[in-house]
Motif scaffolding. Structure first.
Motif: not given
Lengths: 113, 113
Positions: A32, A34, A43, B1, B9, B35, B43, B88, B90, B99-102, B104-106
């Motif tokens: 897939n 994205r 992020g 969010e 940070r 990452y 990344l 940086q 992440l 297929w799952e969406e990742q 991300f943190g800030p």
């Protein structure tokens, strides 16, 4: 050589204009693709996901297309807004392998008033 | 969010110091990732975890280490920071499916002087 290439590297457009970002990949076997939006200092956030059987998918003013034969995808942004200023990253998943995500370097979009 | 948090940070630290970058998620995701991203670059996966007590090295060689003692927590440690570690970092998490969406943190912006 990166298996996911994005163009242009950067783009400046006037507010209200449309633009199209390109992603070419060589990742195989394809699972897939994205498109992520990454605001400065934040992020990435997923915009769309496309599988090999899908040609187009929309998310508001964002429309992604996929041509699995030529291994190309595009992200079209309609009626751009200042808040669209960000980096747009194409991420392609491979069906096999432990590390199966391949990231493009992104297109840096700047929308100016 | 997304409910994924990173602290600090921003961090500026001297060469040779030991540092730990924190990452926590409240979504109950099994998979977590670290990452590294340099400005204008893609990344690079440095560590990932399938769940508690699981840690794996990513594509990019890194002198950092990680641990996964609790599902929600995935800290990254540098025993002796060097200027080459300036980048940086992440953190991301996802459900276990391919297929799952990742999410991300800030990010943590690390500068080693």
């Amino acid at each position: 050589k990166n298996q996911v290439e994005q163009s242009p590297q950067s783009l400046i457009i006037l507010e209200g204009k449309n633009c199209t970002l390109q992603c070419n990949y060589t990742v195989s076997p394809f699972s897939n693709l994205r498109w992520y939006k990454q605001d400065t200092g934040r992020g990435p956030v997923s915009l769309t996901i496309m599988t090999f059987s899908e040609n187009t998918k929309s998310n508001g003013r964002y429309t992604a297309t996929l041509d699995a034969d030529t291994k190309q995808s595009s992200l079209h942004i309609t009626a751009s807004q200042l808040s669209d200023s960000a980096s747009y990253i194409c991420v392609v998943s491979r069906q096999t392998g432990a590390n199966n995500l391949f990231f493009g370097t992104g297109t840096r979009l700047t929308v100016i008033p | 969010e997304a409910d994924i948090y990173q602290t600090p940070r921003y961090l500026v630290i001297g060469t040779g110091k030991k540092i730990t970058l924190e990452c926590s998620q409240t979504m109950g995701h099994d998979k977590m990732y670290w990452y590294q991203q340099d400005p204008g670059m893609e990344l690079h996966l440095i560590h990932y975890s399938y769940g508690v007590n699981s840690t794996e090295k990513g594509d990019l060689s890194s002198e950092s280490t990680v641990s996964r003692i609790r599902t929600e927590h995935f800290p990254l440690t540098l025993e002796s920071a060097r200027p080459s570690h300036t980048s940086q970092y992440l953190c991301a998490s996802s459900l276990a499916g391919a297929w799952e969406e990742q999410y991300f943190g800030p990010g943590t912006r690390l500068t080693v002087t």
